[in-house]
Design a protein around this motif. Sequence first.
Motif, mmCIF file in Angstrom:
data_model
loop_
_atom_site.group_PDB
_atom_site.id
_atom_site.type_symbol
_atom_site.label_atom_id
_atom_site.label_comp_id
_atom_site.label_asym_id
_atom_site.label_seq_id
_atom_site.Cartn_x
_atom_site.Cartn_y
_atom_site.Cartn_z
ATOM 1 N N LYS A 1 7.958 -8.205 14.361
ATOM 2 C CA LYS A 1 7.232 -7.897 15.591
ATOM 3 C C LYS A 1 6.362 -6.645 15.435
ATOM 4 O O LYS A 1 5.260 -6.566 15.984
ATOM 5 N N VAL A 2 6.874 -5.690 14.676
ATOM 6 C CA VAL A 2 6.077 -4.492 14.394
ATOM 7 C C VAL A 2 4.829 -4.876 13.601
ATOM 8 O O VAL A 2 3.712 -4.452 13.917
ATOM 9 N N VAL A 3 5.025 -5.692 12.576
ATOM 10 C CA VAL A 3 3.912 -6.134 11.748
ATOM 11 C C VAL A 3 2.890 -6.900 12.588
ATOM 12 O O VAL A 3 1.669 -6.741 12.415
ATOM 13 N N ASP A 4 3.354 -7.707 13.522
ATOM 14 C CA ASP A 4 2.440 -8.483 14.362
ATOM 15 C C ASP A 4 1.588 -7.569 15.242
ATOM 16 O O ASP A 4 0.387 -7.806 15.406
ATOM 17 N N ILE A 5 2.184 -6.521 15.791
ATOM 18 C CA ILE A 5 1.416 -5.564 16.583
ATOM 19 C C ILE A 5 0.345 -4.912 15.719
ATOM 20 O O ILE A 5 -0.819 -4.770 16.119
ATOM 21 N N PHE A 6 0.730 -4.528 14.510
ATOM 22 C CA PHE A 6 -0.192 -3.803 13.639
ATOM 23 C C PHE A 6 -1.329 -4.682 13.147
ATOM 24 O O PHE A 6 -2.483 -4.233 13.050
ATOM 25 N N THR A 7 -1.025 -5.918 12.828
ATOM 26 C CA THR A 7 -2.031 -6.783 12.190
ATOM 27 C C THR A 7 -2.737 -7.724 13.143
ATOM 28 O O THR A 7 -3.809 -8.244 12.806
ATOM 29 N N ASN A 8 -2.172 -7.929 14.332
ATOM 30 C CA ASN A 8 -2.727 -8.984 15.178
ATOM 31 C C ASN A 8 -2.693 -8.632 16.656
ATOM 32 O O ASN A 8 -2.542 -9.498 17.507
ATOM 33 N N GLU B 1 -4.051 -6.943 0.934
ATOM 34 C CA GLU B 1 -5.151 -6.001 1.117
ATOM 35 C C GLU B 1 -4.678 -4.561 0.975
ATOM 36 O O GLU B 1 -5.476 -3.650 0.765
ATOM 37 N N GLY B 2 -3.370 -4.342 1.148
ATOM 38 C CA GLY B 2 -2.794 -3.015 0.949
ATOM 39 C C GLY B 2 -3.416 -1.963 1.840
ATOM 40 O O GLY B 2 -3.594 -2.163 3.045
ATOM 41 N N ASP B 3 -3.800 -0.817 1.216
ATOM 42 C CA ASP B 3 -4.405 0.279 1.969
ATOM 43 C C ASP B 3 -5.777 -0.080 2.528
ATOM 44 O O ASP B 3 -6.305 0.620 3.388
ATOM 45 N N ASP B 4 -6.375 -1.151 2.019
ATOM 46 C CA ASP B 4 -7.704 -1.558 2.485
ATOM 47 C C ASP B 4 -7.635 -2.392 3.755
ATOM 48 O O ASP B 4 -8.666 -2.816 4.276
ATOM 49 N N TYR B 5 -6.419 -2.619 4.271
ATOM 50 C CA TYR B 5 -6.296 -3.433 5.483
ATOM 51 C C TYR B 5 -6.928 -2.707 6.666
ATOM 52 O O TYR B 5 -6.783 -1.494 6.825
ATOM 53 N N GLY B 6 -7.613 -3.459 7.501
ATOM 54 C CA GLY B 6 -8.172 -2.884 8.715
ATOM 55 C C GLY B 6 -9.684 -2.758 8.660
ATOM 56 O O GLY B 6 -10.364 -3.413 7.866
ATOM 57 N N LEU C 1 -8.997 2.354 13.058
ATOM 58 C CA LEU C 1 -8.652 1.787 11.752
ATOM 59 C C LEU C 1 -8.282 0.316 11.857
ATOM 60 O O LEU C 1 -8.565 -0.474 10.965
ATOM 61 N N THR C 2 -7.622 -0.034 12.942
ATOM 62 C CA THR C 2 -7.329 -1.428 13.273
ATOM 63 C C THR C 2 -7.039 -1.458 14.767
ATOM 64 O O THR C 2 -6.760 -0.422 15.367
ATOM 65 N N LEU D 1 -18.579 3.277 11.546
ATOM 66 C CA LEU D 1 -17.241 3.414 12.124
ATOM 67 C C LEU D 1 -17.009 4.829 12.619
ATOM 68 O O LEU D 1 -16.443 5.039 13.705
ATOM 69 N N PHE D 2 -17.463 5.815 11.861
ATOM 70 C CA PHE D 2 -17.270 7.208 12.268
ATOM 71 C C PHE D 2 -18.210 7.580 13.415
ATOM 72 O O PHE D 2 -17.853 8.378 14.276
#
Length: 470
Positions: free
Chosen positions: A300-307, A319-324, A270-271, A71-72
């Motif tokens: 809608k904010v959550v949808d942008i971030f997750t999908n 998943e918390g901080d492990d999301y992405g 990150l995502t 990833l890096f």
Amino acid sequence: MKQIIFCVIVALSSVIAEYKYETKYFKVPLDHFGFQRNETFNIKYLVNDDNWDRGNGPIFFYTGNEGQIELFAKHTGFMWEIAAEFRAKIVFAEHRYYGSSMPFDKKSLDKEHIGYLSSAQALADYADLINFLQGNVVKPRYPVIAFGGSYGGMLAAYFRIKYPHVVIGAIAASAPVHMYPGMAPCGVFNRLVTSSFKTVDINCSKNIRQSWAVIRNYTKTPAGQEVLNKTLNLCSPVKNATDLDTLMEFLESMYSTLAMVNYPFASDFLTSLPAEPVRVVCQYLNETLTGEKLLKGIGKVVDIFTNYDKKNPCVNYKEGDDYGNLDAAGWDYQACTEMVMPMCSNGVNDMFEPQPWNFTAYAEECHKKYGVYPRPDMARLEYGGNRLQAASNIVFSNGLRDPWTGGGILDSLSDTVRAVVIVDAAHHLDLMPSNPSDPEPVKIARNIHKQHITRWINQFREQLMTTRKS
């Protein structure tokens, strides 16, 4: 040490080019600092020497941080883009206990085995690897420059501080070396996150501040819970106080991540997110909202971030901080031992619920999870905090969009420990692949980095010539 090699040619697409490398493995001791444990294991590293001058070309060495090294490699385009100019070999080294560099395979993160995860052990791994790349000679012939972003930037700086005979200089981007207890206000990170949203639209940060109470109110009845679960498209319904706390922590992490990776171009670092993600999500919160309208805006904010890439059917908030994309499961242990970075919020100067910093409670939670207690002064004493006047050949770069800047070095400490402050730049943007949307200050910062690298290499070669003559 004998190197175990497994080669795989990989191509990574970026905005401009494809990055190709060989994947190799290097054997390191489980414990560099004791003599009772003699086990070894393999850390992964990625290599490209297409542009390398094997006579005396430099080695550009990325000090891998909390996640899989690929990833890096994909998102540190600056190293790739200047390799031809400097005729450099590129090496990305993976941090122990992350990615494939697991000393006990799937059991590595168990309480019984995680104790050898530390920054000092990782730096010793890197020193051993570079010694191998130099041919295990007393007088190395290749100048080595360390690069890193975020925790990797901290490691790059610490590498130069602890092993100045191994690396001749370090580009430490977005490195919060001043974030330890007593060194920066615990609320600075959340205030800077809030500033990112407030700068776009003051209604955006105000709505987020009001949303916490609205979400909690929806969880008080079964009917409200159903509306909440549907509006936020949650994979697992919020059924109890534990679920609610987990959801709140996920949302806090979401806003922090959006501020960190608030890049001027679309990115999947990150995502997957659009260009200017804070501005994008704030369009749904740009007027005063209450009740269900506010909840829909947050949805809608959550949808942008997750999908944003339309690949996730629902939001796995557990998943918390492990999301992405970043597999950083080991970081929690590091935060529970040496990397203690106090965080707090008051709901007045920031957009989060009031959460004071309570070291006692924090320490007990760490002991409950891992059987260890944090050592809050360890990293400061080990590496110097921001008292680095005795160090040399380090560039600390920080972007003013990045909330981690609150723990960064913003003023030069000496002629050779320099600060580069980048207006309108998010988390280690200067190390990412160049993009037509890059702001001018980022381009200037990259040129400054190149000037320092050139000077460090010239100094090394002059010293090498002097040594040979003597």
